[in-house]
Design a protein around this motif. Structure first.
Motif, PDB file in Angstrom:
ATOM      1  N   GLN A  82       0.853  -1.193   0.000  1.00 22.89           N
ATOM      2  CA  GLN A  82       0.000   0.000   0.000  1.00 22.89           C
ATOM      3  C   GLN A  82       0.885   1.237   0.000  1.00 22.89           C
ATOM      4  O   GLN A  82       1.969   1.230   0.564  1.00 22.89           O
ATOM      5  N   SER A  85       0.235   6.879   1.912  1.00 20.77           N
ATOM      6  CA  SER A  85      -1.014   7.566   2.233  1.00 20.77           C
ATOM      7  C   SER A  85      -2.161   6.578   2.452  1.00 20.77           C
ATOM      8  O   SER A  85      -3.193   6.934   3.003  1.00 20.77           O
ATOM      9  N   GLU A  87      -3.957   5.433   0.136  1.00 20.64           N
ATOM     10  CA  GLU A  87      -4.975   5.684  -0.878  1.00 20.64           C
ATOM     11  C   GLU A  87      -4.817   4.804  -2.112  1.00 20.64           C
ATOM     12  O   GLU A  87      -5.763   4.650  -2.877  1.00 20.64           O
ATOM     13  N   THR A  88      -3.636   4.267  -2.317  1.00 20.73           N
ATOM     14  CA  THR A  88      -3.364   3.500  -3.535  1.00 20.73           C
ATOM     15  C   THR A  88      -2.643   2.204  -3.185  1.00 20.73           C
ATOM     16  O   THR A  88      -1.798   2.187  -2.305  1.00 20.73           O
ATOM     17  N   TRP A 102       2.213   2.304  -7.308  1.00 18.65           N
ATOM     18  CA  TRP A 102       1.773   3.543  -6.667  1.00 18.65           C
ATOM     19  C   TRP A 102       2.887   4.584  -6.592  1.00 18.65           C
ATOM     20  O   TRP A 102       2.619   5.769  -6.488  1.00 18.65           O
ATOM     21  N   GLU A 106       2.177   8.871  -6.705  1.00 18.25           N
ATOM     22  CA  GLU A 106       2.172   9.626  -5.448  1.00 18.25           C
ATOM     23  C   GLU A 106       3.468  10.355  -5.259  1.00 18.25           C
ATOM     24  O   GLU A 106       4.494   9.961  -5.675  1.00 18.25           O
TER      25      GLU A 106
END
Length: 106
Positions: A82, A85, A87-88, A102, A106
């Motif tokens: 992951q 953050s 988020e991704t 990711w 990012e």
């Protein structure tokens, strides 16, 4: 993509699976080893890690004159990484050798 390479890939895919007539490696730029292109996700079974269908090929596969093109279709687990953050998630195969997907966004 040569006709032989396309035919070899189609022979390994489930019927009615769509893939583009061109392959682009989903890994960061690399000079050695297999290239991998995402095809489709696999329906998850409860208790199993997420998986996806991937086409893997060697750089020589496009112009190989000796024998059949060197491409294969595999179902591989997806990397569990992951982003910081949260988020991704990485969508590359588990144990991939290049950066996480990711990291590009990012």
């Amino acid at each position: 993509m040569t006709d032989d390479l396309r035919a070899g890939i189609l022979a390994q895919l489930p019927p009615d699976t769509f893939f583009f007539d061109w392959l682009v490696c989903d890994f960061d730029q690399h000079a050695n080893g297999d290239h991998h292109a995402y095809v489709d996700e696999v329906d998850e079974t409860e208790g199993t890690p997420p998986r996806a269908v991937w086409i893997a090929w060697t750089q020589e596969a496009e112009g190989t004159e000796e024998g059949a093109p060197q491409a294969r279709v595999s179902v591989l687990e997806i990397c569990p990484s992951q982003s910081p953050s949260g988020e991704t998630a990485c969508w590359l195969p588990n144990d991939h050798r290049t950066g996480h997907s990711w990291e590009r966004y990012e």
